[in-house]
Design a protein around this motif. Structure first.
Motif, PDB file in Angstrom:
ATOM      1  N   MET A  89       0.816  -1.226   0.000  1.00 26.47           N
ATOM      2  CA  MET A  89       0.000   0.000   0.000  1.00 26.47           C
ATOM      3  C   MET A  89       0.847   1.272   0.000  1.00 26.47           C
ATOM      4  SD  MET A  89      -3.012   0.975  -0.529  1.00 26.47           S
ATOM      5  CE  MET A  89      -4.006  -0.520  -0.368  1.00 26.47           C
ATOM      6  N   ASN A  90       2.038   1.237   0.615  1.00 20.47           N
ATOM      7  CA  ASN A  90       2.873   2.455   0.616  1.00 20.47           C
ATOM      8  C   ASN A  90       3.360   2.810  -0.802  1.00 20.47           C
ATOM      9  OD1 ASN A  90       4.593   0.256   0.553  1.00 20.47           O
ATOM     10  ND2 ASN A  90       5.657   0.761   2.469  1.00 20.47           N
ATOM     11  N   ILE A  91       3.540   1.794  -1.636  1.00 21.97           N
ATOM     12  CA  ILE A  91       3.906   2.049  -3.043  1.00 21.97           C
ATOM     13  C   ILE A  91       2.668   2.536  -3.818  1.00 21.97           C
ATOM     14  CG2 ILE A  91       4.512   0.902  -5.215  1.00 21.97           C
ATOM     15  CD1 ILE A  91       7.005   0.974  -3.760  1.00 21.97           C
ATOM     16  N   ILE A  92       1.518   1.933  -3.519  1.00 21.54           N
ATOM     17  CA  ILE A  92       0.276   2.340  -4.213  1.00 21.54           C
ATOM     18  C   ILE A  92      -0.031   3.805  -3.911  1.00 21.54           C
ATOM     19  CG2 ILE A  92      -2.217   1.936  -4.388  1.00 21.54           C
ATOM     20  CD1 ILE A  92      -1.590  -1.060  -3.740  1.00 21.54           C
ATOM     21  N   GLU A  93       0.219   4.205  -2.668  1.00 24.18           N
ATOM     22  CA  GLU A  93       0.011   5.623  -2.313  1.00 24.18           C
ATOM     23  C   GLU A  93       0.870   6.547  -3.172  1.00 24.18           C
ATOM     24  OE1 GLU A  93       0.767   5.781   1.890  1.00 24.18           O
ATOM     25  OE2 GLU A  93      -1.060   4.604   2.316  1.00 24.18           O
ATOM     26  N   GLN A  94       2.100   6.140  -3.409  1.00 25.14           N
ATOM     27  CA  GLN A  94       2.966   6.947  -4.283  1.00 25.14           C
ATOM     28  C   GLN A  94       2.449   6.918  -5.723  1.00 25.14           C
ATOM     29  OE1 GLN A  94       7.048   5.696  -3.874  1.00 25.14           O
ATOM     30  NE2 GLN A  94       7.329   6.924  -2.036  1.00 25.14           N
ATOM     31  N   GLU A  95       1.941   5.769  -6.132  1.00 23.79           N
ATOM     32  CA  GLU A  95       1.469   5.615  -7.508  1.00 23.79           C
ATOM     33  C   GLU A  95       0.350   6.601  -7.821  1.00 23.79           C
ATOM     34  OE1 GLU A  95       2.838   3.933  -9.835  1.00 23.79           O
ATOM     35  OE2 GLU A  95       1.303   4.148 -11.376  1.00 23.79           O
ATOM     36  N   GLN A 109       1.034  14.803  -4.868  1.00 25.77           N
ATOM     37  CA  GLN A 109       1.883  15.681  -4.048  1.00 25.77           C
ATOM     38  C   GLN A 109       3.163  15.987  -4.819  1.00 25.77           C
ATOM     39  OE1 GLN A 109       2.241  14.058  -0.038  1.00 25.77           O
ATOM     40  NE2 GLN A 109       4.247  15.054   0.161  1.00 25.77           N
ATOM     41  N   ARG A 110       3.582  17.273  -4.821  1.00 27.79           N
ATOM     42  CA  ARG A 110       4.723  17.675  -5.662  1.00 27.79           C
ATOM     43  C   ARG A 110       6.047  17.078  -5.182  1.00 27.79           C
ATOM     44  NH1 ARG A 110       3.618  22.661  -5.966  1.00 27.79           N
ATOM     45  NH2 ARG A 110       2.738  22.559  -8.064  1.00 27.79           N
ATOM     46  N   TRP A 111       6.308  17.171  -3.897  1.00 28.79           N
ATOM     47  CA  TRP A 111       7.581  16.690  -3.351  1.00 28.79           C
ATOM     48  C   TRP A 111       7.312  15.560  -2.361  1.00 28.79           C
ATOM     49  CZ3 TRP A 111      11.801  18.184  -5.757  1.00 28.79           C
ATOM     50  CH2 TRP A 111      11.782  19.400  -6.463  1.00 28.79           C
ATOM     51  N   ILE A 112       8.011  14.479  -2.497  1.00 27.70           N
ATOM     52  CA  ILE A 112       7.825  13.330  -1.608  1.00 27.70           C
ATOM     53  C   ILE A 112       9.165  12.997  -0.956  1.00 27.70           C
ATOM     54  CG2 ILE A 112       7.256  10.855  -1.527  1.00 27.70           C
ATOM     55  CD1 ILE A 112       5.143  11.398  -3.656  1.00 27.70           C
ATOM     56  N   ASP A 113       9.184  12.980   0.384  1.00 28.03           N
ATOM     57  CA  ASP A 113      10.436  12.753   1.113  1.00 28.03           C
ATOM     58  C   ASP A 113      11.055  11.409   0.762  1.00 28.03           C
ATOM     59  OD1 ASP A 113      10.192  15.160   2.368  1.00 28.03           O
ATOM     60  OD2 ASP A 113       9.381  14.344   4.242  1.00 28.03           O
ATOM     61  N   ILE A 114      12.362  11.419   0.592  1.00 29.93           N
ATOM     62  CA  ILE A 114      13.094  10.162   0.415  1.00 29.93           C
ATOM     63  C   ILE A 114      13.527   9.694   1.799  1.00 29.93           C
ATOM     64  CG2 ILE A 114      15.014   9.005  -0.736  1.00 29.93           C
ATOM     65  CD1 ILE A 114      15.213  11.363  -2.664  1.00 29.93           C
ATOM     66  N   PRO A 115      13.092   8.513   2.224  1.00 25.95           N
ATOM     67  CA  PRO A 115      13.497   8.034   3.554  1.00 25.95           C
ATOM     68  C   PRO A 115      15.018   7.964   3.699  1.00 25.95           C
ATOM     69  CG  PRO A 115      11.692   6.712   2.697  1.00 25.95           C
ATOM     70  CD  PRO A 115      12.147   7.606   1.576  1.00 25.95           C
ATOM     71  N   GLU A 116      15.506   8.292   4.878  1.00 26.52           N
ATOM     72  CA  GLU A 116      16.950   8.320   5.145  1.00 26.52           C
ATOM     73  C   GLU A 116      17.635   6.999   4.797  1.00 26.52           C
ATOM     74  OE1 GLU A 116      19.271  10.768   6.640  1.00 26.52           O
ATOM     75  OE2 GLU A 116      17.700  11.895   5.622  1.00 26.52           O
ATOM     76  N   GLU A 117      16.959   5.892   5.102  1.00 27.05           N
ATOM     77  CA  GLU A 117      17.602   4.590   4.864  1.00 27.05           C
ATOM     78  C   GLU A 117      17.768   4.318   3.368  1.00 27.05           C
ATOM     79  OE1 GLU A 117      15.902   1.332   7.230  1.00 27.05           O
ATOM     80  OE2 GLU A 117      15.258   2.886   8.631  1.00 27.05           O
ATOM     81  N   ILE A 118      16.847   4.838   2.573  1.00 29.22           N
ATOM     82  CA  ILE A 118      17.009   4.708   1.115  1.00 29.22           C
ATOM     83  C   ILE A 118      18.187   5.570   0.649  1.00 29.22           C
ATOM     84  CG2 ILE A 118      15.939   5.238  -1.126  1.00 29.22           C
ATOM     85  CD1 ILE A 118      13.268   4.359   0.043  1.00 29.22           C
TER      86      ILE A 118
END
Lengths: 464, 464
Positions: free
Chosen positions: A51-57, A61-70
């Motif tokens: 679901m977290n990928i589907i939310e991005q799909e 939203q213009r800017w989406i945070d890149i998680p630190e671990e990525i």
């Protein structure tokens, strides 16, 4: 060394957010449709993606945070260097300044790990244990194998049989990273078994491999498996925008205000989108930039295909996507740029083309190899056959600049190295390659199969 | 990202001089001897090498300026990044901090271009039009082909026939860069023809290929051709010291005062020398560092061979060099680390070992592949089989640090990537590889052939 050729960024200068073009396109891409012809809901995708990928799909939203671990894992090879191709400029005698973003520095040798790492990380976070995917020549499969290895997921790759047998090297990369790679069609899925029964000697196809990978994901009764796709979808384009965001900072360090040309090769669209979307945003806001996706003449979806709804796979298992397409049954000629042999174009890239924000071109195979050899002998790095399409276009524009006597700033995405593709160079040197231009009759025949699918509304805002 | 894993230098921070260990060794290496057993003069080498290279070969000057034009080409991939292997550290649970210098980022994929570019440039400057060389698996041949392409020299490579037939990929790299690569023995030289007449089916050898390359250079009546060697000689070690000089600056940026261990694999000695010589200098001046060249157990010149005068080639065309050797007739078992299958060790590295400044170790093949797979699955980059020897040793020392509960700083040279060597990984996964330890009887037999050659004086200054 008065002249700097390589513009690095520190890890601390890495972009902290991905850029989502859907927020800025005058008309965002139209929704995927289900078998009933109605827009599908996010829930319908839940057996396939977390679901977290589907939310991005579906995000606008213009800017989406890149998680630190990525970011930490990406920093193994990112920020990728931006180079000025001074030796090529000299060879061409052009007043143009040619810059290239070197995505071949990743462990898998291409831009693909930018999204493979992100997808593996989101799946892991969602509690998934295992990813499945398909691969043709193996660039995507090896990238996902690498990502799963570092993040701690099992990885299952269905590799088109003809590549599995004839191009063993990326398969061996996958094995080295611990992935399980099988030839597709395989006896491991129902769709594979059905095809093997009918045609035991089939060379396989990307369409079949996608069917098997999806089946292997949704068919895992523990719910611990999902499917991963390396291009086409919105979240894949999103993850790749780190390329263009870095390039912008690096061009600034090089003293350039803005490129005149932004160029990338296109298969499903991800490396082109990754470099260009931040510049498409600038263009929407008034900048004068020519943004050029380059496809092979043998697989010319944007230059000769219609913009319509079509399936992403041959077996029609995916939702309908609004995109430029040659028809999901289209079988591209056997050009060596295997990563460009896909019938459709990412919906976000397609919509940008509909809007006139980008200007697609098609190049023949031989001209691309000629450009690749010129590149290797001046700039040193041997490009992938896919990348050579962007190079051929950049050389054309550099020659135009010379003819017009104009300084031009050309930026191209050097999407990957060709060290796993040397057999193609060999065939080129031996005069065994041809251009594989696509006869109109073949195209018409392929498009016939999609003529009854729903038609997207062609929403177009005007000239840029 | 609190933790930085990649320590870059700017192009402006590149070393401007190479470091010459001959200036600091308590006893410099002993002179090469001619057929008469007397030291040869620089002039005797003039038909083989250009005089500006010969001057470097015999120089005892501590610092030698790197010409600006060489720096400009090296800056295509240099400064090479220094990485901290945090994922490997975590996997091992070690308190050691492991750093690696990533030499795989060059267009040819290894450290070899550091000297290939320099040698091509000096030859060009001396008026030479064409270089000849030999290559085994092709790492050196492809590096020189790349260098000649960028600098504008013709390049002729004699490639050992069995590799030419079985390992086509580096041959295709050479072709892409425009070099002329032929299988050795070839009908193009007298020595090649002689061997083909006697043994038409010979798989060839490095010794034969060296003979052909030298003959092709000195036999060019125009005087426009010279020969180029990728390891062993003093000027090659010199050109590689840019690796260690960069690493010192980068370790400083990482907040490290000094490494406890400096580790590199050794074939002819050049990548090990490149990383380690600046640290050998520190050790001569009192620093407490363990400096470890790692060779394969199957080709153990430094751990089991004598220090004596021997030829650099099988056919005894080269002068006699004072070095650790297994005898110029030694035929190493077919391990996959082809670059480590050489019978002798560079005179400068050999003398450093005689002095007790470095501490050679030998590792078996399977342990090295095991280490390489651990590396690929934690750090991502797939190492060359040669590089895996340094990795295996670094892992051992990291495990020792864990056992002793001591923080240790380990620096290793990641000399090249393994993307052209994936068949070796395949054989390893299939259980087809063995360790090929060398029976003492075989070694004794090989050494028998050199027992009557002149003996060097073993000059040794004491403990460090």
């Amino acid at each position: 060394m008065a002249e700097i050729t390589k513009f690095n960024l520190e890890e601390s200068e890495m972009p902290r957010q991905w850029y989502n073009l859907a927020a800025d396109l005058p008309n965002p891409p139209q929704p995927p449709l289900g078998p009933d012809g109605k827009p599908i809901t996010p829930d319908a995708l839940a057996p396939v993606f977390p679901m977290n990928i589907i939310e991005q799909e579906v995000s606008t939203q213009r800017w989406i945070d890149i998680p630190e671990e990525i970011l930490e894992i990406l920093s193994l090879w990112r920020p990728a260097p931006l180079y000025r191709a001074r030796r090529l400029e000299k060879e061409l005698g052009t007043p143009a300044r040619i810059y290239y973003k070197h995505e071949g520095v990743s462990p898998a040798g291409s831009h693909k790990p930018n999204t493979a790492i992100a997808q593996a990380w989101y799946n892991k976070k969602f509690g998934i244990k295992r990813l499945t995917t398909e691969t043709g020549a193996g660039q995507w499969g090896s990238a996902l194998a690498f990502a799963c290895s570092l993040i701690g997921l099992e990885c299952k790759v269905f590799m088109v049989r003809i590549s599995f047998d004839q191009k063993p090297f990326r398969k061996l990369m996958m094995a080295t990273w611990g992935a399980n790679c099988v030839a597709s069609p395989s006896p491991e899925t129902q769709s594979g078994r059905d095809i093997l029964e009918k045609t035991p000697d089939t060379p396989g196809s990307l369409g079949i491999a996608i069917s098997e990978a999806i089946e292997a994901a949704v068919g895992d009764s523990t719910g611990g498996t999902r499917y991963s796709l390396g291009s086409v979808l919105n979240h894949v384009m999103l993850h790749q925008t780190i390329i263009g965001l870095e390039a912008k900072k690096q061009l600034e360090k090089a003293g350039e205000k803005q490129p005149d040309f932004v160029i990338g090769c296109t298969g499903g669209g991800s490396n082109f989108a990754g470099l260009s979307f931040p510049f498409v945003c600038d263009k929407i806001h008034g900048a004068d930039i020519s943004i050029i996706p380059v496809e092979p003449e043998s697989c010319p979806k944007m230059t000769r295909g219609p913009f319509c709804y079509d399936h992403g796979d041959t077996a029609c298992m995916t939702p309908l996507l609004a995109m430029y397409t040659l028809g999901h049954g289209f079988v591209p000629p056997p050009i060596h740029a295997g990563g460009l042999r896909y019938h459709g174009m990412a919906p976000l890239v397609s919509q940008a083309a509909v809007e006139g924000l980008i200007e697609p071109r098609a190049y023949p195979q031989l001209k691309c190899y000629e450009a690749a050899v010129t590149w290797a002998r001046t700039e040193g790095f041997i490009p992938a056959p896919e990348t050579s399409h962007a190079i051929a276009c950049a050389i054309d524009e550099a020659n135009n600049a010379k003819e017009e006597g104009k300084e031009r700033v050309i930026l191209l995405n050097w999407s990957g190295h060709g060290l796993m593709d040397l057999m193609g160079y060999d065939a080129y040197f031996q005069g065994k390659l041809s251009d594989h231009a696509l006869p109109q009759g073949d195209l018409d025949k392929s498009l016939e199969s999609i003529k009854d699918l729903p038609k997207p509304e062609v929403r177009k805002s005007g000239k840029w």
